[in-house]
Design a protein around this motif. Sequence first.
Motif, PDB file in Angstrom:
ATOM      1  N   ALA A 186       0.837  -1.208   0.000  1.00 20.54           N
ATOM      2  CA  ALA A 186       0.000   0.000   0.000  1.00 20.54           C
ATOM      3  C   ALA A 186       0.869   1.254   0.000  1.00 20.54           C
ATOM      4  CB  ALA A 186      -0.926  -0.010   1.213  1.00 20.54           C
ATOM      5  N   LEU A 187       1.965   1.230   0.773  1.00 17.26           N
ATOM      6  CA  LEU A 187       2.883   2.383   0.810  1.00 17.26           C
ATOM      7  C   LEU A 187       3.545   2.592  -0.557  1.00 17.26           C
ATOM      8  CD1 LEU A 187       4.487   1.780   4.325  1.00 17.26           C
ATOM      9  CD2 LEU A 187       3.053   3.733   3.675  1.00 17.26           C
ATOM     10  N   ALA A 188       3.935   1.479  -1.188  1.00 14.20           N
ATOM     11  CA  ALA A 188       4.559   1.585  -2.516  1.00 14.20           C
ATOM     12  C   ALA A 188       3.557   2.145  -3.526  1.00 14.20           C
ATOM     13  CB  ALA A 188       5.053   0.208  -2.966  1.00 14.20           C
ATOM     14  N   PHE A 189       2.299   1.700  -3.405  1.00 18.19           N
ATOM     15  CA  PHE A 189       1.264   2.197  -4.306  1.00 18.19           C
ATOM     16  C   PHE A 189       1.028   3.690  -4.071  1.00 18.19           C
ATOM     17  CE2 PHE A 189      -3.146   3.236  -5.297  1.00 18.19           C
ATOM     18  CZ  PHE A 189      -3.219   2.837  -6.627  1.00 18.19           C
ATOM     19  N   ALA A 190       0.985   4.112  -2.806  1.00 18.25           N
ATOM     20  CA  ALA A 190       0.775   5.529  -2.476  1.00 18.25           C
ATOM     21  C   ALA A 190       1.908   6.383  -3.058  1.00 18.25           C
ATOM     22  CB  ALA A 190       0.672   5.703  -0.964  1.00 18.25           C
ATOM     23  N   ASP A 191       3.149   5.887  -2.941  1.00 22.34           N
ATOM     24  CA  ASP A 191       4.295   6.620  -3.508  1.00 22.34           C
ATOM     25  C   ASP A 191       4.148   6.786  -5.027  1.00 22.34           C
ATOM     26  OD1 ASP A 191       5.470   6.857  -1.045  1.00 22.34           O
ATOM     27  OD2 ASP A 191       6.835   5.147  -1.293  1.00 22.34           O
ATOM     28  N   LYS A 192       3.633   5.720  -5.681  1.00 24.15           N
ATOM     29  CA  LYS A 192       3.449   5.743  -7.126  1.00 24.15           C
ATOM     30  C   LYS A 192       2.380   6.778  -7.517  1.00 24.15           C
ATOM     31  CE  LYS A 192       2.263   1.745  -8.717  1.00 24.15           C
ATOM     32  NZ  LYS A 192       2.181   0.381  -9.282  1.00 24.15           N
ATOM     33  N   VAL A 193       1.286   6.802  -6.736  1.00 22.65           N
ATOM     34  CA  VAL A 193       0.197   7.761  -7.005  1.00 22.65           C
ATOM     35  C   VAL A 193       0.721   9.190  -6.916  1.00 22.65           C
ATOM     36  CG1 VAL A 193      -1.932   8.727  -6.009  1.00 22.65           C
ATOM     37  CG2 VAL A 193      -1.716   6.258  -6.328  1.00 22.65           C
ATOM     38  N   VAL A 194       1.537   9.449  -5.887  1.00 20.78           N
ATOM     39  CA  VAL A 194       2.089  10.798  -5.687  1.00 20.78           C
ATOM     40  C   VAL A 194       3.074  11.140  -6.806  1.00 20.78           C
ATOM     41  CG1 VAL A 194       3.519  12.238  -4.177  1.00 20.78           C
ATOM     42  CG2 VAL A 194       1.737  10.765  -3.188  1.00 20.78           C
ATOM     43  N   ALA A 195       3.968  10.178  -7.110  1.00 24.20           N
ATOM     44  CA  ALA A 195       4.999  10.427  -8.124  1.00 24.20           C
ATOM     45  C   ALA A 195       4.378  10.686  -9.498  1.00 24.20           C
ATOM     46  CB  ALA A 195       5.959   9.237  -8.195  1.00 24.20           C
ATOM     47  N   GLU A 196       3.295   9.959  -9.793  1.00 23.48           N
ATOM     48  CA  GLU A 196       2.648  10.098 -11.110  1.00 23.48           C
ATOM     49  C   GLU A 196       1.615  11.214 -11.136  1.00 23.48           C
ATOM     50  OE1 GLU A 196       1.060   6.229 -11.977  1.00 23.48           O
ATOM     51  OE2 GLU A 196       3.045   5.273 -12.029  1.00 23.48           O
ATOM     52  N   LYS A 197       1.436  11.843  -9.966  1.00 21.97           N
ATOM     53  CA  LYS A 197       0.454  12.927  -9.837  1.00 21.97           C
ATOM     54  C   LYS A 197      -0.921  12.516 -10.368  1.00 21.97           C
ATOM     55  CE  LYS A 197       3.953  16.546 -10.047  1.00 21.97           C
ATOM     56  NZ  LYS A 197       4.488  17.716 -10.770  1.00 21.97           N
ATOM     57  N   ARG A 198      -1.303  11.307  -9.955  1.00 20.28           N
ATOM     58  CA  ARG A 198      -2.598  10.805 -10.423  1.00 20.28           C
ATOM     59  C   ARG A 198      -3.725  11.668  -9.852  1.00 20.28           C
ATOM     60  NH1 ARG A 198      -2.697   4.194 -10.023  1.00 20.28           N
ATOM     61  NH2 ARG A 198      -0.585   3.794 -10.823  1.00 20.28           N
ATOM     62  N   PRO A 199      -4.739  11.951 -10.638  1.00 18.72           N
ATOM     63  CA  PRO A 199      -5.880  12.706 -10.100  1.00 18.72           C
ATOM     64  C   PRO A 199      -6.650  11.848  -9.092  1.00 18.72           C
ATOM     65  CG  PRO A 199      -6.311  11.989 -12.363  1.00 18.72           C
ATOM     66  CD  PRO A 199      -4.881  11.652 -12.069  1.00 18.72           C
TER      67      PRO A 199
END
Length: 697
Positions: A186-199
């Motif tokens: 979940a932490l890795a996924f959250a980092d990915k969401v932030v890095a990709e600036k997902r809406p």
Amino acid sequence: MSSTNYQLHGSTAVITLDNPPVNGLGYDLRCGIVAGIDQATADPAVKAVVLIGSDRAFSGGADIREFGSPKSYAEPNLLTVIRIVEACPKPVVAAIGGVCMGGGLELTLGCHFRVAIAGASIALPEIKLGLLPGAGGTQRMPRIVGVEAALNLILSGNPVPSEKFKGTPLFDEFIEGNGGDLLKGALAFADKVVAEKRPLKRIRDIRIDYPGQEAFFQFSRNMVKGVAGPFPAPFKCIDAVQAALTKPFDEGMKFERACFIELMGTPESRALRHAFTGERAASKIPDVPDDTPARKIARVGVIGAGTMGGGITMNFLNAGIPVTMLEMKQEALDKGIATIRKNYENSMKKGKLTQEKLDQRMGMLSGTLSYDDFKDADLIIEAVFEEISVKEAVFKQLDAIAKPGAILASNTSTLDVNKIANFTKRPQDVVGMHFFSPANVMKLLEVVRGAATAKDVMATVMQVAKKIKKTAVVSGVCDGFIGNRMIEHYGRVAGFLLEEGATPAQVDKALEKWGMAMGPFRMGDLAGNDIGWAIRKRRYVEKPSIRYAKFADKLCEQGRYGQKTGKGWYLYQPGNRKAIPDPEVDTMLEAYRKELGITPRKISDAEIVQRCIYALVNEGARILEEGIAARASDIDMIYLTGYGFPLHRGGPMLYADEVGLYNVARSMKEFAATSGDAFWEPAPLIAKRVADGKSLT
């Protein structure tokens, strides 16, 4: 006291739900979630939030310990919590492992993203309480998984594995590994969401396009009509899901809420909620702590290979516990084992059992003609003839051969367990385990606690009941215990209705139309009218003040014992259990009334139901007052699980509360005046509760 933990993992805030055992969404937990979201929002170092539970549960939904209390409605209520989570300006990721049900699942639908571990259990079970998902489940779920999948989930109420939704937008990612890997993933996924600036994805903003929806929802209503019975919730669920298609989100939410509140006020939902909490309450014995050490039950002995003994044996074999079954003659033993095998073979033909399982279960069964083969048994249950002298012989034998600490149980349905215990030198090890026929099917187990029964014996038997998938309810010692003591008066009152002008078929039909699974006369034919006759003969000697209609005795004198003889209150054709009204019984009844000088009168179905059901209520109140039952809901659980009482009415005690105890007491007084039967004097507990303005439940 907070029910959440807040921790920073780099730039991600982790809010861990911590309200064991299943993270019920109680007031403290709801406050903790809001506080965590507020803290994360205010902290510029936090870029994302992960909401996670334990390995066992993300959240099982509402906290049943708060049901009906002001805390369950206090702000922040669940709707407010979800609105705050959804409005968070930073991505909120729900990490789902274990159980995720009801309000817990609705909470995840308010999050912007969801990750899950394979094997998580997903459900919206509110329909099982006569309700619908009331925190956006009917509005968000169709938007994220589609209308049909959402409606199936809501209408069944059953849990499904998270993998079933793989490939749908419900889950953004599946995390490989076990519960310990969920947080890392979940932490890795959250980092990915932030890095990709997902809406941020808000389910409420998804528009549903579903051509031909009118035809689909009409089809759905037609489908549930046959299974909904008296319950309104399935139709309201369909209405609410349809609102997700036809109304803007906020209006759909208002409609869902209105439906939820309406259902909360229905007697059907109150009955289901009462049964839900009652089943859990029944497993608690007030003076036996939850941490009482239980005795080990690795091998069971059963005495008797007949219908009852065979059914009892199957319960343990199904649970993987080896059984030794005793009979006096080889022929009876062989017949009993063959019947068990045949029952399993029938299950196999229906696709409910594999050959491997059948062989495994039969491999755990051994037969014997000698009590000596019970020397290693941890629990021995007798299912022999219901006669005190027969029980005495059995328990004296068991006392001589059973190992120290073995639990000796009687399947007696009426006899004095204290007397049975005193046939041994170890009364502390003796308990009643009253199974209901067919014992391998019926859910109820009446656990009869003797005066000397040890607390660890009670704890063990309650654990065993859970293992063999029974609903165990504790009864004190009295003639007939809880269920049969009450049913005797139900049948006695039905007998008087025949004297006064009703027919067996009219009485049965009136009660079955009201909701009982079976009327008293069909039930007598099924159980065997000779059993009731034997009890009445005992009553004539022991309690001559209790009056019975004697017509049932006249039937038994002619050998009309019911289904087993092909004749009872009804006629039965070979191999067919259908009850056929018998004109001969009507003729006998007319002659019997003439003997008594009674002119028959027309009796309404409403009177039949009132007199029979209020008989259960009055005797139940006496049982409660005497302490034979610990709580009113225990009585209701016995009747819901063992006697075919309609679930939508919640049991006799809750039904009396629904009608109003004042009204019930007035009717009882009228019956007392017209019948002269002292039984109808309202039980002192009823009179007291009426005077205090209180209910039975």
